[in-house]
Design a protein around this motif. Structure first.
Motif, mmCIF file in Angstrom:
data_model
loop_
_atom_site.group_PDB
_atom_site.id
_atom_site.type_symbol
_atom_site.label_atom_id
_atom_site.label_comp_id
_atom_site.label_asym_id
_atom_site.label_seq_id
_atom_site.Cartn_x
_atom_site.Cartn_y
_atom_site.Cartn_z
ATOM 1 N N MET A 154 0.820 -1.214 0.000
ATOM 2 C CA MET A 154 0.000 0.000 0.000
ATOM 3 C C MET A 154 0.855 1.265 0.000
ATOM 4 N N ILE A 155 2.148 1.145 0.284
ATOM 5 C CA ILE A 155 3.033 2.316 0.293
ATOM 6 C C ILE A 155 3.345 2.717 -1.148
ATOM 7 N N PRO A 156 3.184 3.959 -1.519
ATOM 8 C CA PRO A 156 3.519 4.381 -2.892
ATOM 9 C C PRO A 156 4.971 4.066 -3.235
ATOM 10 N N LYS A 157 5.176 3.446 -4.371
ATOM 11 C CA LYS A 157 6.528 3.078 -4.790
ATOM 12 C C LYS A 157 7.411 4.303 -5.009
ATOM 13 N N SER A 158 6.787 5.443 -5.258
ATOM 14 C CA SER A 158 7.585 6.648 -5.504
ATOM 15 C C SER A 158 8.416 7.031 -4.275
ATOM 16 N N LEU A 159 7.899 6.724 -3.057
ATOM 17 C CA LEU A 159 8.651 7.061 -1.846
ATOM 18 C C LEU A 159 9.928 6.229 -1.747
ATOM 19 N N SER A 160 9.811 4.925 -1.978
ATOM 20 C CA SER A 160 10.992 4.076 -1.935
ATOM 21 C C SER A 160 11.974 4.428 -3.053
ATOM 22 N N GLU A 161 11.444 4.753 -4.222
ATOM 23 C CA GLU A 161 12.315 5.127 -5.337
ATOM 24 C C GLU A 161 13.044 6.437 -5.047
ATOM 25 N N ALA A 162 12.358 7.366 -4.404
ATOM 26 C CA ALA A 162 13.011 8.631 -4.046
ATOM 27 C C ALA A 162 14.114 8.393 -3.019
ATOM 28 N N GLY A 163 13.853 7.521 -2.050
ATOM 29 C CA GLY A 163 14.883 7.200 -1.075
ATOM 30 C C GLY A 163 16.080 6.520 -1.705
ATOM 31 N N ALA A 164 15.829 5.627 -2.680
ATOM 32 C CA ALA A 164 16.935 4.960 -3.372
ATOM 33 C C ALA A 164 17.753 5.947 -4.189
ATOM 34 N N MET A 165 17.083 6.921 -4.812
ATOM 35 C CA MET A 165 17.804 7.926 -5.593
ATOM 36 C C MET A 165 18.655 8.825 -4.698
ATOM 37 N N ASP A 166 18.220 8.990 -3.432
ATOM 38 C CA ASP A 166 19.011 9.790 -2.492
ATOM 39 C C ASP A 166 20.165 9.003 -1.878
ATOM 40 N N GLY A 167 20.293 7.732 -2.240
ATOM 41 C CA GLY A 167 21.412 6.941 -1.761
ATOM 42 C C GLY A 167 21.125 6.087 -0.538
ATOM 43 N N ALA A 168 19.849 5.989 -0.122
ATOM 44 C CA ALA A 168 19.507 5.184 1.050
ATOM 45 C C ALA A 168 19.525 3.704 0.687
ATOM 46 N N ARG A 169 20.180 2.890 1.508
ATOM 47 C CA ARG A 169 20.232 1.460 1.306
ATOM 48 C C ARG A 169 18.876 0.831 1.670
ATOM 49 N N PRO A 170 18.608 -0.419 1.226
ATOM 50 C CA PRO A 170 17.307 -1.043 1.516
ATOM 51 C C PRO A 170 16.966 -1.065 3.003
ATOM 52 N N PHE A 171 17.933 -1.388 3.858
ATOM 53 C CA PHE A 171 17.645 -1.429 5.290
ATOM 54 C C PHE A 171 17.310 -0.042 5.826
ATOM 55 N N GLN A 172 18.010 0.968 5.348
ATOM 56 C CA GLN A 172 17.739 2.336 5.788
ATOM 57 C C GLN A 172 16.380 2.805 5.301
ATOM 58 N N ARG A 173 16.009 2.412 4.067
ATOM 59 C CA ARG A 173 14.681 2.780 3.565
ATOM 60 C C ARG A 173 13.584 2.104 4.379
ATOM 61 N N MET A 174 13.841 0.873 4.794
ATOM 62 C CA MET A 174 12.861 0.180 5.620
ATOM 63 C C MET A 174 12.678 0.881 6.962
ATOM 64 N N MET A 175 13.758 1.261 7.614
ATOM 65 C CA MET A 175 13.679 1.857 8.939
ATOM 66 C C MET A 175 13.147 3.281 8.902
ATOM 67 N N ASP A 176 13.525 4.053 7.898
ATOM 68 C CA ASP A 176 13.177 5.471 7.873
ATOM 69 C C ASP A 176 11.894 5.782 7.096
ATOM 70 N N LEU A 177 11.544 4.952 6.123
ATOM 71 C CA LEU A 177 10.389 5.247 5.284
ATOM 72 C C LEU A 177 9.241 4.255 5.488
ATOM 73 N N GLN A 178 9.548 2.991 5.290
ATOM 74 C CA GLN A 178 8.477 1.996 5.264
ATOM 75 C C GLN A 178 7.940 1.669 6.652
ATOM 76 N N LEU A 179 8.823 1.438 7.611
ATOM 77 C CA LEU A 179 8.376 1.023 8.942
ATOM 78 C C LEU A 179 7.467 2.062 9.611
ATOM 79 N N PRO A 180 7.783 3.373 9.559
ATOM 80 C CA PRO A 180 6.824 4.340 10.145
ATOM 81 C C PRO A 180 5.461 4.331 9.468
ATOM 82 N N LEU A 181 5.421 4.053 8.163
ATOM 83 C CA LEU A 181 4.158 4.072 7.448
ATOM 84 C C LEU A 181 3.308 2.837 7.736
ATOM 85 N N ILE A 182 3.947 1.730 8.081
ATOM 86 C CA ILE A 182 3.183 0.522 8.398
ATOM 87 C C ILE A 182 3.055 0.340 9.912
ATOM 88 N N ALA A 183 3.309 1.386 10.671
ATOM 89 C CA ALA A 183 3.212 1.298 12.134
ATOM 90 C C ALA A 183 1.830 0.851 12.610
#
Length: 294
Positions: free
Chosen positions: A182-211
């Motif tokens: 349900m999380i928009p893919k654009s958020l993860s793609e933006a984090g990847a373009m900023d250089g965030a690794r998968p684990f960092q994207r999970m902790m900073d982007l995805q995990l708060p949204l699925i809280a």
């Protein structure tokens, strides 16, 4: 203007909800009323009816050090099984939440454990963790005595916790995967373009949204650990060694059906029911109000 469905036949609605009402009355309210009756009474020696005991059964339980040890063991069991199951489920959901070849197969395979009955899983894991014939048996041949759930309480409790966590992975996996998708893919793609690794994207982007989903699963898994552990413990350890794997729901069975202390077992069941009700209240009235999506 709000439109409401109206039954012209006044008897039809009762006929439709009648089976459900009967099930609730027979399998919930009637056993609950009987448990309340036994919890506040005491059976006379050699029969002769029950005598009013008030809160004596509860006071006796609260003064019993063995009961408090069971409560602490149940809390540890619930937290350990819940944490392990949710961690593994979230990891698996993160791996298959990708548009790659073969992910659909893994999405279906990871759900299968939830379809297995607890006693069947208990028998399988009891064999797997058997120090003589299971997979752990090979380790025991190299280091004799390193694993022995028959005599070591920590080993026995760990074995049951692992099995309970494994059974809950499929349930948690479905919710975590749905939340991640349900999380928009654009958020993860933006984090990847900023250089965030998968684990960092999970902790900073995805995990708060699925809280919200995580908090819901936390409460549901804890409730399941307190109420649905009987089948596993009975098939794997039967409460042993020396009662060191007894949790609250299994102690009710031991005291009531083996110790024939019906009043004490009923009082323990009331305490467990109040605990489950409290956890449910926390889920709907406290946790959800403090989850934010900012």
């Amino acid at each position: 203007m709000e439109r409401r469905a109206v039954y012209r036949n006044k008897v039809l609605p009762w006929l439709l909800i009648g089976p459900q009402l009967i099930l609730v009355l027979v399998f919930f309210y009637w056993p609950t009323s009987q448990a309340l009756y036994w919890a506040f009474t005491l059976e006379q020696p050699w029969g002769g009816g029950n005598a009013w005991a008030g809160f004596d059964n509860f006071l006796y339980i609260f003064r019993d050090n063995r009961y408090w040890a069971t409560v602490l063991r149940s809390a540890f069991y619930a937290l350990a099984a819940t944490g392990l199951s949710m961690l593994v489920a979230l990891t698996l959901a993160s791996f298959v939440d990708r548009a790659l070849k073969g992910t659909k197969l893994f999405q279906s395979v990871f759900i299968w454990p939830y379809a297995i009955a607890a006693p069947a899983a208990g028998v399988a894991f009891r064999f797997i963790f058997s120090p003589e014939a299971g997979l752990i048996g090979g380790i025991n041949t190299i280091w004799p005595g390193i694993w022995d759930p028959a005599t070591n309480a920590a080993h026995a409790l760990a074995m049951v916790i692992i099995c309970h966590a494994w059974l809950g992975i499929g349930y948690n996996f479905v919710f975590f995967l749905a939340a991640l998708q349900m999380i928009p893919k654009s958020l993860s793609e933006a984090g990847a373009m900023d250089g965030a690794r998968p684990f960092q994207r999970m902790m900073d982007l995805q995990l708060p949204l699925i809280a919200p989903t995580a908090f819901f699963l936390l409460i549901m898994n804890i409730i399941s650990s307190f109420t649905d552990s009987f089948g596993l413990i009975d098939t794997m350890t039967e409460g042993g060694p020396i009662g060191q794997t007894e949790v609250m729901v299994y102690k009710i069975y031991i005291d009531g059906f083996k110790g024939l202390d019906y009043s004490g077992a009923a009082a323990q069941s009331i305490i467990l029911m109040l605990l489950v009700i409290s956890l449910t209240f926390v889920q709907f009235k406290w946790v959800e109000r403090r989850v934010h999506y900012n």
